[in-house]
Enzyme design. Structure first.
Site, PDB file in Angstrom:
ATOM      1  N   GLY A 180       6.919   1.443   1.655  1.00  0.00           N
ATOM      2  CA  GLY A 180       8.359   1.356   1.422  1.00  0.00           C
ATOM      3  C   GLY A 180       8.724   0.834   0.048  1.00  0.00           C
ATOM      4  N   HIS A 215       0.837  -1.194   0.000  1.00  0.00           N
ATOM      5  CA  HIS A 215       0.000   0.000   0.000  1.00  0.00           C
ATOM      6  C   HIS A 215       0.877   1.251   0.000  1.00  0.00           C
ATOM      7  CE1 HIS A 215      -3.212  -2.701   0.405  1.00  0.00           C
ATOM      8  NE2 HIS A 215      -3.244  -2.829   1.722  1.00  0.00           N
ATOM      9  N   ASN A 216       0.247   2.425  -0.183  1.00  0.00           N
ATOM     10  CA  ASN A 216       0.986   3.683  -0.139  1.00  0.00           C
ATOM     11  C   ASN A 216       1.713   3.822   1.192  1.00  0.00           C
ATOM     12  OD1 ASN A 216      -1.819   4.762  -1.825  1.00  0.00           O
ATOM     13  ND2 ASN A 216       0.184   5.038  -2.738  1.00  0.00           N
ATOM     14  N   GLU A 227       5.354   1.559 -10.081  1.00  0.00           N
ATOM     15  CA  GLU A 227       3.947   1.966 -10.213  1.00  0.00           C
ATOM     16  C   GLU A 227       3.611   2.344 -11.653  1.00  0.00           C
ATOM     17  OE1 GLU A 227       1.779   1.504  -8.093  1.00  0.00           O
ATOM     18  OE2 GLU A 227       2.497   1.791  -6.058  1.00  0.00           O
TER      19      GLU A 227
END
Length: 706
Positions: free
Chosen positions: A273, A269-270, A384
């Site tokens: 790391g 998740h955001n 991403e």
């Protein structure tokens, strides 16, 4: 004043680093623009006074060689574009900016400015005298003109007895100055430089102090590694990393080995790391543990490590697709690259002559992969790279990345927060709170939110809207074809479509930022383009809309000068943010917080309609659920929402109706669910937009998101 990270501190040696080259290019280009416009456009001369600011920023943050390189390049460009005088003006701006920026970086004061200004003044004075001595013929011509002018003034003054002494004094002064011209020139240049330096210390220095909060650190910048390039195999043993000034580690106790031939997915998740891990793999030394590899990571070099980032447009430099593939490569290597074969491998066959600005988001990501492959990387990291794509584009890019290690001697690491992207991976690394975990915590999808108030009359209407970029030129690019749409007050409308379907152009037209080539887009019966601000647009990349230093200043700026702290607090309350966040720097915000701050600013501006372009892009499941819940609250407050998104499953929880775009045409409109009461009613299906036959777009839009 807080310390400014810079590459010019002791220990920074050798060739210019990427951050120095990038900063020099951008700020040098800004200086060229300011000086050139100021010298050419009437009444714009004041811009030349501002030209010292970009050069001051370079000197403030980087080594002297960065300033010198940027100044030489900018001077040459200015000379070609505008001539000798503007080029000299640019050098003067660079000199002043360099003095003030260097003293600020070295934490000096006005005494240091006086010393540097005096030294620089003497250098300039020597240069001026040397130039006049070398060009004796031109000097004598100039002096003769000055003598003739003084004689003319003396003759004119002599016609009036009371002015005759002044005329003789002017002629005598001119003769004396020309007799001792080297003293006058040296003195005026040196004193002028000293005066300018002291004045600039208080004016330009104050500007630099105000800009100290701007980011200037390259998070991929690492110490020079002179070993031969050999990034694989890479082995992390208990690796961790803590950013300067941080209270805790961003990454810790990571054990991982990346071998040639592997496709590895890193999922988290955001804030988990993930990006920090990619930086360690790309060559950034850990602050704890070790990263072992047989040679250097070779980031950006042939046979080294290549990065494909979240926003492909930020990596696109060439005007044409074929140019972008080999951009930055040495000439001999660029000539060896089979561009057509590479483009065919990534699914862009036959598109080498197309302009990069006309590519869809998915095509831009494929181009970024082709440019990376042109460098024959041993390690390709996609950070991403799928987050801004529609579902089809995401699947296609993952398939492409998964296939690369099978055809090349390389490894691919895909960083993502989409679990589905990891299905094709040989191994999956899950990260949470900076540590490796077995599984990620599950986050429920947003559930359908019940409407609490009825919708009103039609507020926004589009009739036969068409738009073509570069209309009437060889680069004509059709984007929208006869769009009809009606939006009711208080409605939440979802607009869906693949990359390149025309969604972002539609958003810009509905916000009044561009006018359609034909057709009407009206708010309350009047063109939206004549009511700028009544329809606000939240960009896909929220950070691009945040221009102030703090959250509170940003919200107040959107709300107008009359916006006080109370209004700022109420805007933060409306989007579920703590009022204490008002004092926080924009640079400290997470992706989800940045989106909420933009929405808070929009709330403060009191718009009639809000258009949100991909509000869930780049967010993890928790962040997505939070934004959906926030949009439901804004809708129930009576705000009209138009949401443009690929994330149909999440957004239908808050939207009343869905319309589909394909190749710039509106295909259909449909209700998200059947209403159960008049209060919860929305536009019936028989009032939907007519079904139109789909047609593939030949051109793509120039704006992000497309």
């Amino acid at each position: 004043m807080s310390e400014v990270p810079c590459a010019g501190e002791p220990g920074a040696r050798g060739a210019l680093r990427p951050i120095e080259l990038a900063t020099g290019a951008v700020l040098g280009g800004a200086t060229v623009g300011l000086v050139t416009i100021g010298s050419i456009v009437p009444f714009a001369a004041a811009l030349q006074l501002v030209a010292a600011v970009p050069m001051g920023l370079i000197a403030h943050r980087h080594r002297l060689r960065t300033l010198v390189t940027a100044s030489i390049a900018a001077t040459l460009v200015t000379f070609v574009a505008a001539g000798v005088a503007p080029a000299i003006g640019l050098v003067a701006s660079a000199t002043v900016g360099g003095i003030i920026g260097t003293v600020k970086r070295r934490r000096g004061g006005v005494v240091a400015v006086l010393g540097l200004s005096t030294l620089t003044g003497l250098v300039w004075a020597s240069f001026a005298i040397g130039s006049l001595l070398a060009m004796s013929a031109a000097r004598e011509l100039l002096f003769d003109n000055m003598r003739n002018a003084s004689r003319g003034i003396q003759d004119l003054a002599g016609r009036q007895s009371q002015l005759a002494p002044l005329g003789r004094a002017a002629a005598d002064l001119t003769d004396s100055a020309l007799r001792w011209w080297w003293v006058w020139v040296a003195g005026s240049v040196a004193l002028g430089m000293i005066a300018t330096g002291v004045f600039s210390w208080f004016v330009l220095g104050s500007v630099l102090d105000r800009l100290v909060w701007l980011p200037g650190r390259d998070r991929l910048d690492a110490a020079r590694d002179d070993r031969p390039i050999a990034p694989l195999p890479a082995t992390l043993r208990g690796a961790g990393f803590r950013y300067p000034g941080a209270a805790q580690d961003a990454l810790r106790d990571i054990d991982l080995t990346v071998e040639v031939g592997e496709f590895i997915a890193v999922v988290g998740h955001n804030g988990s790391g993930k990006s920090t891990l990619t930086r360690l793999l790309a060559g950034l030394p850990p602050t704890s543990g070790t990263v072992e590899r047989p040679g250097s990571a070779g980031l950006g070099h042939l046979g080294g490590t290549a990065l494909v980032l979240q926003r492909p447009e930020s990596q696109t430099l060439g005007v044409l697709v074929a140019d972008d593939v080999v951009w930055g490569l040495p000439t001999e290597r660029a000539d060896e690259v089979d561009v057509d074969a590479l483009l065919g491998e990534v699914g862009l066959g036959g598109m080498g002559a197309k302009e990069t600005a006309t590519l869809s988001g998915g095509q831009q990501q494929r181009l970024a992969v082709a440019a990376a492959l042109a460098r024959r990387p041993a390690l390709l990291i996609a950070d991403e790279a799928t987050s801004m794509l529609d579902p089809d584009g995401r699947r296609e890019l993952v398939d492409l990345l998964a296939d690369l290690p099978k055809r090349h001697s390389m490894a691919v690491v895909l960083v993502t927060h989409h679990e589905a992207d990891a299905d094709a991976a040989d191994r999956v690394v899950h990260l949470a709170a900076g540590r490796s975990v077995e599984h990620l915590p599950a986050w429920p999808h947003p559930v359908r939110d019940t409407r609490r108030r009825p919708m009103g009359e039609t507020i926004l209407e589009l009739h036969d809207v068409r738009h073509t970029y570069n209309r009437g030129t060889p680069w004509e690019a059709p984007a929208l074809h006869g769009v009809d749409l009606s939006v009711r007050r208080g409605e939440a409308l979802l607009v869906v479509g693949g990359n390149g379907s025309g969604k972002s152009t539609l958003a810009w037209i509905m916000a009044g930022l561009i006018e359609p080539s034909s057709g009407r887009c009206e708010l309350g019966g009047k063109p939206v383009a004549k009511q700028i601000g009544r329809v606000e647009l939240a960009f896909q990349h929220s950070r691009l809309q945040l221009q102030k230093q703090t959250v509170g200043a940003e919200i107040a700026d959107w709300g107008g000068r009359a916006t006080g702290s109370g209004a700022v607090g109420r805007a933060l309350d409306a989007v579920g943010l703590d009022r204490a966040l008002a004092a926080r720097s924009i640079e400290e915000l997470s992706g989800g917080q940045a989106k909420r701050v933009v929405l808070a600013a929009i709330v403060a501006s009191h718009p009639h309609v809000v258009v949100l372009d991909e509000p869930l892009a780049g967010l993890d499941p928790e962040g997505r659920a939070d934004i959906v819940e926030l949009l439901a609250r804004l809708r129930d407050s009576g705000l009209t929402l138009i949401v443009i998104s690929h994330d149909v499953a999440d957004m239908t929880a808050v939207c009343d109706r869905t319309v589909h775009l394909r190749s710039g045409r509106m295909l259909a409109a449909e209700s998200v669910h059947e209403s159960t009461s008049v209060a919860n009613s929305f536009v019936p299906h028989n009032n939907s937009q007519p079904l139109r036959s789909p047609r593939d777009a030949a051109w793509r839009l120039e704006h992000g998101g497309r």
